[in-house]
Design a protein around this motif. Structure first.
Motif, PDB file in Angstrom:
ATOM      1  N   ARG B   6       5.556   2.601  13.758  1.00  0.00           N
ATOM      2  CA  ARG B   6       5.598   3.426  12.538  1.00  0.00           C
ATOM      3  C   ARG B   6       4.215   3.970  12.253  1.00  0.00           C
ATOM      4  NH1 ARG B   6       9.576   0.357   8.411  1.00  0.00           N
ATOM      5  NH2 ARG B   6      11.470   0.777   9.583  1.00  0.00           N
ATOM      6  N   TRP B   7       4.101   5.234  12.397  1.00  0.00           N
ATOM      7  CA  TRP B   7       2.787   5.840  12.146  1.00  0.00           C
ATOM      8  C   TRP B   7       2.919   7.159  11.381  1.00  0.00           C
ATOM      9  CZ3 TRP B   7       1.433  10.423  14.929  1.00  0.00           C
ATOM     10  CH2 TRP B   7       2.331  10.772  15.956  1.00  0.00           C
ATOM     11  N   ILE B   8       1.840   7.524  10.788  1.00  0.00           N
ATOM     12  CA  ILE B   8       1.813   8.757   9.985  1.00  0.00           C
ATOM     13  C   ILE B   8       0.807   9.708  10.618  1.00  0.00           C
ATOM     14  CG2 ILE B   8       1.169   9.703   7.718  1.00  0.00           C
ATOM     15  CD1 ILE B   8       2.085   6.895   6.651  1.00  0.00           C
ATOM     16  N   ARG B  26      -5.241   3.671   5.812  1.00  0.00           N
ATOM     17  CA  ARG B  26      -5.495   2.427   6.553  1.00  0.00           C
ATOM     18  C   ARG B  26      -5.724   1.268   5.600  1.00  0.00           C
ATOM     19  NH1 ARG B  26      -9.381   5.269  10.006  1.00  0.00           N
ATOM     20  NH2 ARG B  26      -8.006   6.461  11.386  1.00  0.00           N
ATOM     21  N   THR B  27      -6.472   1.539   4.462  1.00  0.00           N
ATOM     22  CA  THR B  27      -6.703   0.438   3.513  1.00  0.00           C
ATOM     23  C   THR B  27      -5.379  -0.105   2.992  1.00  0.00           C
ATOM     24  OG1 THR B  27      -6.877   1.942   1.648  1.00  0.00           O
ATOM     25  CG2 THR B  27      -8.940   1.337   2.736  1.00  0.00           C
ATOM     26  N   ARG B  28      -4.333   0.737   3.004  1.00  0.00           N
ATOM     27  CA  ARG B  28      -3.023   0.289   2.515  1.00  0.00           C
ATOM     28  C   ARG B  28      -2.152  -0.250   3.662  1.00  0.00           C
ATOM     29  NH1 ARG B  28      -2.855   1.843  -2.898  1.00  0.00           N
ATOM     30  NH2 ARG B  28      -4.971   2.486  -3.293  1.00  0.00           N
ATOM     31  N   GLY B  29      -2.756  -0.436   4.803  1.00  0.00           N
ATOM     32  CA  GLY B  29      -2.032  -1.014   5.912  1.00  0.00           C
ATOM     33  C   GLY B  29      -1.138  -0.036   6.653  1.00  0.00           C
ATOM     34  N   LEU B  30      -1.338   1.259   6.424  1.00  0.00           N
ATOM     35  CA  LEU B  30      -0.536   2.258   7.139  1.00  0.00           C
ATOM     36  C   LEU B  30      -1.295   2.700   8.384  1.00  0.00           C
ATOM     37  CD1 LEU B  30       0.471   4.379   4.024  1.00  0.00           C
ATOM     38  CD2 LEU B  30       1.994   2.882   5.353  1.00  0.00           C
ATOM     39  N   VAL B  31      -0.522   3.024   9.420  1.00  0.00           N
ATOM     40  CA  VAL B  31      -1.160   3.509  10.647  1.00  0.00           C
ATOM     41  C   VAL B  31      -1.238   5.032  10.550  1.00  0.00           C
ATOM     42  CG1 VAL B  31      -1.042   3.615  13.159  1.00  0.00           C
ATOM     43  CG2 VAL B  31      -0.184   1.589  11.922  1.00  0.00           C
ATOM     44  N   ALA B  32      -2.424   5.589  10.594  1.00  0.00           N
ATOM     45  CA  ALA B  32      -2.582   7.040  10.485  1.00  0.00           C
ATOM     46  C   ALA B  32      -3.250   7.579  11.722  1.00  0.00           C
ATOM     47  CB  ALA B  32      -3.413   7.362   9.245  1.00  0.00           C
ATOM     48  N   HIS B  33      -2.636   8.603  12.324  1.00  0.00           N
ATOM     49  CA  HIS B  33      -3.282   9.313  13.437  1.00  0.00           C
ATOM     50  C   HIS B  33      -3.692  10.683  12.943  1.00  0.00           C
ATOM     51  CE1 HIS B  33      -1.161   6.742  16.766  1.00  0.00           C
ATOM     52  NE2 HIS B  33      -1.833   6.028  15.891  1.00  0.00           N
ATOM     53  N   ALA B 115       3.269   7.532  -3.011  1.00  0.00           N
ATOM     54  CA  ALA B 115       4.668   7.681  -3.441  1.00  0.00           C
ATOM     55  C   ALA B 115       5.380   8.700  -2.572  1.00  0.00           C
ATOM     56  CB  ALA B 115       4.711   8.095  -4.909  1.00  0.00           C
ATOM     57  N   ALA B 116       4.673   9.794  -2.260  1.00  0.00           N
ATOM     58  CA  ALA B 116       5.281  10.852  -1.436  1.00  0.00           C
ATOM     59  C   ALA B 116       5.579  10.324  -0.038  1.00  0.00           C
ATOM     60  CB  ALA B 116       4.331  12.062  -1.371  1.00  0.00           C
ATOM     61  N   ILE B 117       4.621   9.552   0.507  1.00  0.00           N
ATOM     62  CA  ILE B 117       4.825   8.988   1.849  1.00  0.00           C
ATOM     63  C   ILE B 117       6.053   8.059   1.836  1.00  0.00           C
ATOM     64  CG2 ILE B 117       3.854   7.438   3.611  1.00  0.00           C
ATOM     65  CD1 ILE B 117       1.086   8.585   2.816  1.00  0.00           C
ATOM     66  N   ASP B 118       6.074   7.259   0.764  1.00  0.00           N
ATOM     67  CA  ASP B 118       7.195   6.335   0.631  1.00  0.00           C
ATOM     68  C   ASP B 118       8.521   7.084   0.632  1.00  0.00           C
ATOM     69  OD1 ASP B 118       7.603   3.618   0.558  1.00  0.00           O
ATOM     70  OD2 ASP B 118       8.129   3.667  -1.593  1.00  0.00           O
ATOM     71  N   GLY B 119       8.581   8.118  -0.205  1.00  0.00           N
ATOM     72  CA  GLY B 119       9.799   8.925  -0.309  1.00  0.00           C
ATOM     73  C   GLY B 119      10.162   9.552   1.026  1.00  0.00           C
TER      74      GLY B 119
END
Lengths: 755, 138
Positions: B6-8, B26-33, B115-119
């Motif tokens: 799961r990456w953004i 990244r600070t929120r634990g999301l993988v961002a490329h 919130a937008a990412i979540d949605g």
């Protein structure tokens, strides 16, 4: 003899009584009516016409001397001879109505013949219901006019018959008579009257009437006449080519060119070189008109005062002109007035005086000499004073003050009008110090230095000073001064003029201010067009700052914060903050209003800064940019903001030009290079459709635009800016297609020479 | 399917923005490329699709909307958040027209972005999300 002296004594006594009565009356009247009487003087022509100038000046003096009321005079030139036609007359009448809409006049004084039909026609508009006194013109002029009862005046008693009598007496052997006159409206009135006068003379001549010549032809004609010809010169307000002329100037030229004696029925021609005529002086006309005006102002009904013929006519001849043509004074009619006698007259009578000297003795000679000297000096003084007064009045009407100053003694002479210009009160003495005190404190040193530094023989020194008026407002006075050597060989004597130039100064300042304002507004409007792009430029770093800050805050809120990460985030925030600050700084510089600066400018750097501002606009308009900047550009000085505005305008234009092209083709090329003439050249090329051949140079004219939403000021302002930097701008089609804007700016030469 | 990483993806031509957003996620634990241009992102697609795409509206060459259009044309559906610093009046509509999930104006508040990412991620798991048939090019 005895009887007449008794009569004189009687007259004198009644005159004294009259003066006494007037003085007494004046005291009473000034208490009763303190309101000044207002007189509007309308000159039919302009100030270059001596007849009306002399007459109006005499009338003015008479009015001021003779009135029991304070007199206020307003004056205007109708200029009807040099500007013929109804349009000018109507315009002038409307102007006068506007000008004096808040002023009531007690009398209108019309000076010059053509002013009378004007005032009759525009009576409702100018001086409605106000009595009119005119000066000038003959009875024949007014016969057809049906003067209303409240228009009256002084007419010239031109006597052509007496003029002919004079000519016949002075030239008993003449057989030819040439009559010359102009083709103007006022000139034509003389032709018939002159023909009739000649018919009525007993002596017959071989006659020639020349009313249809050009000015040059007139001079040519009189220059080849046999000397026993009589030349009559009438008025010449215009020649046959319609060229407007000043009659007296024509008289000067004709008299000079003529090989035969010239006569004329006008007093103004005396002194031009003509022999003379049966004439009046215009001064006497003015005095008579002044007297008539005084009667009306003191309450007399103008309807009871029909137009009068000026009583001051006589045979008047010019001694110098007579001598030139060998005409004998012995042939003059009795009571002739011989004018302009030269000192040479003394020589003529030397034998007579020498003989008398032997008879009467040394004492008589001494006395005679003294008397002669006295007479000459008095004459000289009189004419000097008159010419001084005339000059002073003329100068004052032109809003000019005249002055003379001695640097060694600090003695100052100045006309009364200088008082008005410097706002000095009536009782302030006119000295160097009172004038200096009126000058703005900051300008006093300039004033003193200016007067000190003038050397004789140099061109007049011009200095502009501010004068502070008593009410506190400022006025700009231009001082023109010249030094000349006096009799002792020193150069302490200065003379010059003061002119009020406040209006020019404020107009110039206003224009400069407006130019700056427009330039600034254009910058603002260009930036307004770019506002989206600029918001982007600021928003990008703000986005990075906010996200970094929020990331850092989150990291710090953790139990074990990753301080290395926080540090990186903070570093980036600092970097991005500087970036945003840079954008704002650039914008502020461009938006700043201010006077043009001159400082070292690196044109390549300016180009890069401008492109940075435009970066986002280029992206959103899908325009690519090619940059080719020369490495070694010569140094130059200028206003970086203004030059950046030029670049901004040219690049925006290039982008606009390609709006309809496919995105792939949209490319702006900007390049610089140094050329051999020590100039910096800048090119902005686009790949749009190019210029239409018809637009050409119009592109640089203000308000010319080919765009739907353009103001048409961009290129006009660019051109102004580049020219102010000593360069030039042009716009042409590029050989490779599209348009090419090019401008060059001169390199800083002093700097180059020094290196 | 559970092992699908799961990456953004974040596409922005401004490297500072790119770094900052990646750091925030990244600070929120999301993988961002991160991708500095649409072309780079398209080239990387062969390796797998992100859960969510954050794309800048204005970029040289291929801008955010053009990228979305191309993805739609190739039948690739990624819930997309369009971000812009150039907040034009019609940017929101234009984004919706080409099928963006949502639209955010820069600078981005972390709460709105998350919130937008979540949605967006939820909508990806729900089949049949909206599509566009109106290609409104100016």
């Amino acid at each position: 003899m005895c009887g007449s002296s008794v009569k004189y004594t009687h007259l004198l006594r009644s005159a004294f009584l009259l003066v006494f009565a007037i003085l007494l009356g004046a005291v009473v009247a000034s208490r009763a009516t303190d309101a000044p009487k207002r007189v509007l003087v309308l000159h039919a022509y302009n100030y270059t016409f001596p007849a009306t100038t002399i007459a109006s000046e005499a009338a003015r003096r008479r009015l001021l001397e003779g009135s029991q009321h304070a007199i206020e005079i307003e004056a205007d030139f109708l200029d009807l001879a040099r500007m013929p036609g109804e349009e000018h007359a109507t315009r002038t009448a409307n102007f006068l109505r506007e000008k004096y809409s808040k002023m009531h006049f007690d009398l209108v004084l019309v000076v010059g013949t053509e002013g009378v039909p004007f005032i009759i026609k525009y009576r409702d508009v100018v001086g409605a219901g106000v009595p009119v006194v005119f000066v000038g013109g003959s009875a024949a002029n007014y016969a057809a006019m049906q003067l209303p009862p409240d228009i009256t005046g002084i007419m010239s008693g031109f006597d052509l018959d007496k003029m002919l009598e004079l000519a016949e007496r002075l030239q008993p052997n003449a057989t030819r008579l040439v009559v010359m006159g102009g083709s103007g409206r006022a000139d034509r009135g003389w032709q018939q009257a002159t023909r009739e006068a000649i018919e009525h003379r007993k002596r017959k001549f071989e006659r020639a009437f020349r009313f249809d010549l050009t000015y040059d032809a007139m001079l040519a004609e009189v220059s080849r006449l046999p000397s026993d010809t009589i030349v009559l010169l009438l008025s010449v307000y215009a020649d046959s080519a319609g060229r407007p002329l000043i009659p007296r100037d024509v008289a000067v030229a004709v008299a000079k060119a003529s090989t035969a004696p010239v006569y004329a029925p006008f007093g103004t021609y005396l002194g031009t070189g003509i022999v003379g005529g049966y004439v009046e002086t215009y001064e006497s006309m003015g005095i008579a008109a002044g007297d008539m005006a005084l009667e009306i102002l003191s309450g007399k009904d103008p309807a009871t005062l029909p137009p009068r013929i000026n009583p001051g006519q006589a045979f008047r001849v010019d001694a110098t002109a007579m001598k030139r043509f060998g005409l004998k004074q012995g042939n003059l009619p009795p009571d002739s007035i011989v004018m302009f006698r030269e000192p040479g007259v003394w020589d003529e009578h030397r034998n007579l005086v020498l003989a008398t000297l032997f008879v009467v003795g040394l004492q008589s000679l001494f006395l005679a000499g003294l008397l002669f000297q006295w007479h000459r000096r008095r004459q000289a003084e009189l004419s000097l004073r008159e010419s001084e007064e005339r000059m002073t009045f003329t100068a004052a009407s032109a809003n000019i003050g005249l002055w003379q100053f001695n640097r060694a003694t600090d003695e100052l002479w100045a006309t009364q009008h200088c008082r008005v210009l410097f706002g000095l009160a009536r009782d302030t003495p006119l000295t160097r110090d009172t004038f200096l005190a009126a000058v703005h404190p900051d300008d006093r040193r300039i004033a003193v230095n200016a007067l000190r530094g003038i050397l004789p023989g140099e061109r007049p020194a011009v200095t502009d000073l501010r004068v502070v008026l008593p009410a506190g407002q400022e006025r700009w006075i231009r001082v023109r001064a010249r030094a000349y050597r006096d009799g002792l060989g020193t150069s302490d004597q200065l003379s010059g003029i003061f002119v009020d130039i406040t209006e020019q100064k404020s107009a110039a300042a206003e224009a400069e201010l407006q130019r700056q304002e427009v330039t600034h507004l254009m910058r603002v409007s260009v930036l307004g067009e770019l506002s989206g792009a600029i918001a982007h430029e600021v928003n990008q770093p703000l986005t990075a700052i906010l996200s970094n800050a929020q990331a850092a805050l989150y990291l710090l809120a953790q139990d074990i914060p990753d301080l290395a990460q926080v540090n990186e985030a903070l570093q980036d925030i600092v970097k991005e903050d500087n970036r945003a600050g840079e954008v704002v700084r650039r914008l502020r510089a461009l938006l700043k209003k201010g006077e043009p600066k001159s400082e070292p400018v690196n044109i390549n750097e300016l180009i890069n800064m401008t492109i940075a501002l435009l970066r986002n606009e280029l992206i959103s308009r899908r325009v690519t940019m090619e940059i080719d900047l020369a490495d070694q550009l010569p140094a130059m000085t200028g206003d970086p903001i203004q030059l950046q505005q030029v670049l901004l305008n040219l690049i925006m234009n290039a982008m606009d030009a390609m709006a309809s092209m496919p995105a792939a083709a949209r490319c702006v090329t900007i390049s610089t290079r140094a050329n051999r003439a020590r100039a910096i050249e800048v090119y902005v090329r686009d790949r749009g459709p190019g210029l239409k051949p018809t637009t050409g140079h119009k592109l640089f004219e203000p308000f010319y635009t080919t765009k739907d939403h353009g103001l048409g000021l961009g290129l006009a302002i660019c051109s102004t800016i580049v020219q102010a930097h000593g360069g030039q701008i042009n716009l042409a089609n590029d050989e490779a297609g599209g348009a090419r804007a090019a401008f060059w700016l001169p390199a800083q030469e002093d700097l180059m020479a020094a290196q | 399917m559970a092992d699908t990483p799961r990456w953004i993806a974040i596409v922005d031509d401004d490297p500072s923005v790119l770094n900052a957003l990646a750091r925030l996620l990244r600070t929120r634990g999301l993988v961002a490329h991160t991708f500095p241009s649409a072309r780079d992102f398209l080239a990387a697609l062969a390796g797998g699709l992100p859960e969510c795409l954050i794309v800048d509206l204005q970029m040289p060459e291929i801008d955010g909307l053009e990228l979305l259009r191309r993805l739609t044309l190739s039948g690739v559906r990624i819930p997309t958040i369009v971000i812009t610093a150039h907040n034009e009046a019609d940017a929101r509509e234009r984004s919706a027209v080409v099928g963006a999930f949502t639209f955010l104006a820069k600078p981005l508040q972390d709460t709105s972005l998350l919130a937008a990412i979540d949605g967006a991620r939820k909508s990806a798991r729900t089949p049949g999300c909206r599509s566009s048939n109106n290609d409104d090019e100016n």
